[in-house]
Design an enzyme around this catalytic site. Structure first.
Site, PDB file in Angstrom:
ATOM      1  N   LYS A 116      -7.797  -8.111  34.623  1.00 54.89           N
ATOM      2  CA  LYS A 116      -9.066  -8.117  36.109  1.00 54.89           C
ATOM      3  C   LYS A 116      -7.767  -7.785  36.713  1.00 54.89           C
ATOM      4  CE  LYS A 116     -12.824 -11.662  34.450  1.00 54.89           C
ATOM      5  NZ  LYS A 116     -13.347 -11.099  34.168  1.00 54.89           N
ATOM      6  N   GLU A 200     -11.823 -13.853  44.972  1.00 55.95           N
ATOM      7  CA  GLU A 200     -12.549 -12.388  45.029  1.00 55.95           C
ATOM      8  C   GLU A 200     -13.551 -13.066  46.425  1.00 55.95           C
ATOM      9  OE1 GLU A 200     -14.733 -10.968  42.114  1.00 55.95           O
ATOM     10  OE2 GLU A 200     -13.334  -9.664  40.950  1.00 55.95           O
ATOM     11  N   HIS A 235     -22.538 -18.109  32.853  1.00 52.26           N
ATOM     12  CA  HIS A 235     -22.041 -16.589  33.432  1.00 52.26           C
ATOM     13  C   HIS A 235     -21.812 -15.648  31.635  1.00 52.26           C
ATOM     14  CE1 HIS A 235     -20.786 -17.764  37.341  1.00 52.26           C
ATOM     15  NE2 HIS A 235     -19.668 -18.477  36.597  1.00 52.26           N
ATOM     16  N   ARG A 297     -15.162  -1.594  24.757  1.00 51.64           N
ATOM     17  CA  ARG A 297     -16.532  -1.647  23.345  1.00 51.64           C
ATOM     18  C   ARG A 297     -17.330  -1.611  23.410  1.00 51.64           C
ATOM     19  NH1 ARG A 297     -18.680  -6.349  24.672  1.00 51.64           N
ATOM     20  NH2 ARG A 297     -17.244  -7.905  25.269  1.00 51.64           N
TER      21      ARG A 297
HETATM   22  P1  ADP Z   1     -16.535 -12.553  32.221  1.00 48.74           P
HETATM   23  O1  ADP Z   1     -14.961 -11.960  32.121  1.00 48.74           O
HETATM   24  O2  ADP Z   1     -15.600 -14.185  32.548  1.00 48.74           O
HETATM   25  O3  ADP Z   1     -17.497 -13.116  32.123  1.00 48.74           O
HETATM   26  P2  ADP Z   1     -16.527 -11.244  34.669  1.00 48.74           P
HETATM   27  O4  ADP Z   1     -15.616 -11.062  35.819  1.00 48.74           O
HETATM   28  O5  ADP Z   1     -17.943 -10.501  33.713  1.00 48.74           O
HETATM   29  O6  ADP Z   1     -15.989 -12.602  33.719  1.00 48.74           O
HETATM   30  O7  ADP Z   1     -18.084 -12.172  35.647  1.00 48.74           O
HETATM   31  C1  ADP Z   1     -18.586 -12.693  34.594  1.00 48.74           C
HETATM   32  C2  ADP Z   1     -20.473 -13.128  35.691  1.00 48.74           C
HETATM   33  O8  ADP Z   1     -19.808 -13.626  36.592  1.00 48.74           O
HETATM   34  C3  ADP Z   1     -20.921 -11.851  36.861  1.00 48.74           C
HETATM   35  O9  ADP Z   1     -21.921 -11.385  35.477  1.00 48.74           O
HETATM   36  C4  ADP Z   1     -21.812 -12.499  37.246  1.00 48.74           C
HETATM   37  O10 ADP Z   1     -22.387 -13.315  37.609  1.00 48.74           O
HETATM   38  C5  ADP Z   1     -20.683 -13.910  37.999  1.00 48.74           C
HETATM   39  N1  ADP Z   1     -19.862 -12.944  39.422  1.00 48.74           N
HETATM   40  C6  ADP Z   1     -18.500 -12.712  39.060  1.00 48.74           C
HETATM   41  N2  ADP Z   1     -17.671 -12.007  40.429  1.00 48.74           N
HETATM   42  C7  ADP Z   1     -18.759 -12.345  41.048  1.00 48.74           C
HETATM   43  C8  ADP Z   1     -18.491 -12.576  42.027  1.00 48.74           C
HETATM   44  N3  ADP Z   1     -17.589 -11.806  43.162  1.00 48.74           N
HETATM   45  N4  ADP Z   1     -19.770 -13.257  42.811  1.00 48.74           N
HETATM   46  C9  ADP Z   1     -20.489 -13.791  42.130  1.00 48.74           C
HETATM   47  N5  ADP Z   1     -21.160 -14.067  41.089  1.00 48.74           N
HETATM   48  C10 ADP Z   1     -19.917 -13.164  40.418  1.00 48.74           C
END
Ligand code: ADP
Length: 662
Positions: A116, A200, A235, A297
């Site tokens: 990431k 973040e 999530h 993917r």
């Molecule tokens: P993973 O790869 O573990 O699935 P992601 O980065 O795709 O993690 O984030 C998964 C979920 O977490 C997102 O769909 C959202 O709901 C929540 N999320 C991610 N980043 C943030 C953020 N900066 N603020 C609030 N919620 C977040």
């Protein structure tokens, strides 16, 4: 185009890829583990190769075995599906080194998006907006604390190697940062073997909106619009839709262009998804969406895009992988209507969404107006080895309201017996007012989780039907085995029978009174319900309950009765006599009657020393003898019944105390 491909996956996605391949005249090879010898994806494929034991690490994740299976069957390409090896750059490399085609992007593209932090840095350089935060190399707690202060609380710690929500921690106050950092790093280390994190800005009310992108080997890249995946639990996506409610043309082009820029920045080939998070504290706005990550993917929820764009994304994948250019240009792509997808899982929402297992003794999907992507068929088992997904239900209609109505309807028409499912939860979610109004956000499910997951208590009508089933009334009315069913009634010497119904969260007692072959009264404490059964030659029976006619589907299994009634599933379990006896005795201190009955023999007296396994009391219930035994050594402290006594269910028959207690 290829003439034969191997699908390095299982379940619904393997079945889905096989269907498109067959339509295109491509022969298919499945792979399977010990647990999947008779699975649907194996049955659908032209041929199938066994690749090892049930544990995914030794089968579906074994690069060598899968490549060997492709070589043995002379497949030309490998489709990885999603999950398993689909985002594994070494696997893609090994496939190419073996002279085969990997249906997906290049190993370099997969690597570029694998972590990431590096992905965010790359996207920043490509001019794609990223969530404000720190994604550099510094990992010292003091340094990260300074970064977090700079970003402003609340913040979100994420594992850079993260996925599936693991290694993620929200931190609201500076004083909590250190402990959360430690926890996130520990989790990341054990899940991914890499404890580096990024920090973040935590968005308070975000929506998850992702863009489907597609690239080919000639430098073309397009987007196929957005999907809103804001309905999430821990999530994980639950219901997805396309397009996103409230999306403006301006924002759609801004997001689409950013996603295509992201794809071009890594020379992307094949299907990919750029996930964005949109800050909706002030509504959707083209300057408040941020790159989160790119999945290199096909995505689970791709069917909603297929529905609104009118394309088959697996066909596109195969065409592009075989060297053809993208089938359409951006200008040729348009949105038609609205689509929803719901993920139907074997899990128990009322117990924290605990994954469930079981044999699907009955499985029915809606016949019209819905697309079903299932990896199982009736009679198959959901095992603990893999993801407990039963099927994905996708609906498509001209507008959002019509599509949503179809979603609810499709869920209500889906019948699963033999395991616990999230169907009731999905039905309630499909009617949740904020969602219905087109205002999803990632916190919606959590805010409303109690109402969405409360155990569905059977109403009196469902109870009345179940009581008649348990009393043998349906069999009697159907005329099958009249001797047996009449015999059962005559046993009680009258035309009424007491019934105890057990369901999740409680039990109810009632009397079933037969007025005629097909007419009953079911008497509860507080009311009596008249029920009229109608003749029918299908499992779906017409019933009139309290003056209202409807249909009920009834399935009796060894564990009890499952009713599909009024769009709900009701399961009534039968207490297994022996299980009940064991359970009753397992309490150790008290021996409890598992059901109402007659005490026939008491084999011990107060003060007797008893040994584990020794018979204590013999009961007669429902014309069966039942011996209750001691599950441990002890002394009979008190005896509450004598021979010839009638006992009620759950009555304490005797109490034990440990031998050494005074
Ligand atoms: P993973 O790869 O573990 O699935 P992601 O980065 O795709 O993690 O984030 C998964 C979920 O977490 C997102 O769909 C959202 O709901 C929540 N999320 C991610 N980043 C943030 C953020 N900066 N603020 C609030 N919620 C977040």
């Amino acid at each position: 185009m290829f003439s034969k491909i191997l699908i390095a996956n299982r379940g619904e996605i393997a079945c889905r890829v096989i269907r498109t391949a067959r339509r295109l005249g491509i022969r298919t090879v499945a792979v399977y583990s010990d647990a999947d010898r008779d699975a649907l994806h194996v049955a659908l494929a032209g041929e199938a190769i066994h690749i090892g034991p049930a544990a995914a690490g030794e089968s579906y994740l074994s690069k060598e075995k899968i490549i060997a299976a492709a070589q043995r069957t002379r497949a030309e390409a490998i489709h990885p599906g999603y999950g398993f090896l689909s985002e594994n750059a070494e696997f893609a490399e090994a496939v190419e080194a073996a002279g085969l085609v990997f249906v997906g992007p290049s190993p370099a593209s997969i690597r570029a998006m694998g972590l990431k932090d590096a992905a965010k840095a790359l996207m920043e350089r490509a001019g794609v907006p990223v969530v404000p935060g720190y994604h550099g190399d510094g990992q010292e707690p003091g340094f990260l604390a300074e970064q977090a202060d700079g970003i402003g609380f609340p913040v979100l710690i994420k594992a850079r190697a993260g996925g599936g929500g693991k290694g993620m921690r929200r931190v609201d106050r500076p004083e909590d940062l250190e402990a959360s950092l430690e926890a996130a790093k520990r989790e990341a280390k054990s899940a991914f073997g890499d404890d580096a994190v990024l920090i973040e800005k935590y968005l308070i009310k975000p929506r998850h909106i992702e863009i489907q992108v597609f690239g080919d080997s000639y430098g073309n890249a397009v987007h196929l619009f957005e999907r809103d995946c804001s309905l999430q639990r821990r999530h994980q996506k639950v219901i997805e839709e396309a397009p996103a409610p409230g999306m403006t043309e301006e924002m759609r082009s801004a997001m689409g262009e950013a996603a295509v820029r992201a794809a071009r920045a890594i020379d992307y080939r094949g299907a990919g998804t750029v996930e964005f998070i949109a800050d909706i504290s002030d509504g959707l706005s083209p300057d408040r969406f941020f790159f989160m990550e790119m999945n290199t993917r096909l995505q689970v929820e791709h069917p909603v895009t297929e529905a609104i764009a009118g394309v088959d994304l697996v066909e596109w994948q195969l065409r592009v992988a075989s060297g053809e250019p993208l089938p359409k240009t951006q200008d040729e792509l348009t949105i038609n209507g609205w689509a929803f997808e719901a993920r139907i899982y074997a899990e128990d929402p009322s117990r924290g969404f605990l994954p469930a297992t079981g044999t699907l003794s009955h499985l029915r999907f809606p016949e019209d107006d819905a697309r079903i992507d299932a990896g199982v068929r009736e009679g198959d088992s959901i095992t603990p080895h893999y993801d407990p997904l039963i099927a994905k239900l996708t609906v498509h209609a001209p507008d959002r309201a019509a599509a949503l109505a179809r979603l609810t309807q499709g869920l209500k028409q889906t019948q699963v017996a033999g395991t616990t499912t999230n169907l009731d939860f999905l039905i309630r979610l499909s009617r949740q007012p904020d969602f219905v109004a087109g205002h999803p956000d990632t916190g919606l499910i959590d805010r409303d989780v109690e109402a969405l997951t409360a155990t569905q208590q059977p109403d009196d009508a469902a109870l009345a039907i179940a009581a008649i089933v348990e009393a043998g009334g349906f069999r009697r009315a159907a005329g099958s085995d009249p001797w047996l069913s009449l015999g059962a009634w005559q046993l009680w010497g009258e035309t009424s029978r007491p019934v105890t119904l057990h369901f999740a969260g409680g039990h109810r007692n009632c009397w079933v009174i037969a007025k005629a072959e097909t007419i009953f009264n079911v008497a509860f404490d507080d009311r009596t319900i008249p029920v009229h059964l109608f003749e029918s030659d299908t499992v779906s029976r017409r019933v009139e309950i309290d003056g209202r006619q409807s249909h009920v589907d009834i399935f009796e299994t060894s564990s009890g009765v499952t009713l599909f009634f009024d769009g709900h599933t009701h399961h009534f379990h039968r207490l297994d006599l022996l299980d009940g006896a064991e359970e009753a005795a397992a309490g150790g201190d008290r021996v409890i009657a598992p059901m109402p009955g007659l005490v026939k023999i008491v084999r011990v007296r107060e003060g007797d020393a008893v040994a584990k396994g020794q018979a204590l009391v013999v009961m007669e219930a429902m014309k069966m003898e039942l011996t209750l035994t001691a599950t441990r050594d002890g002394i009979v402290e008190s005896l509450h019944v004598g021979e010839g006594d009638q006992t009620s269910e759950s009555a304490v028959l005797l109490s034990l105390r440990p031998e050494d207690a005074v």
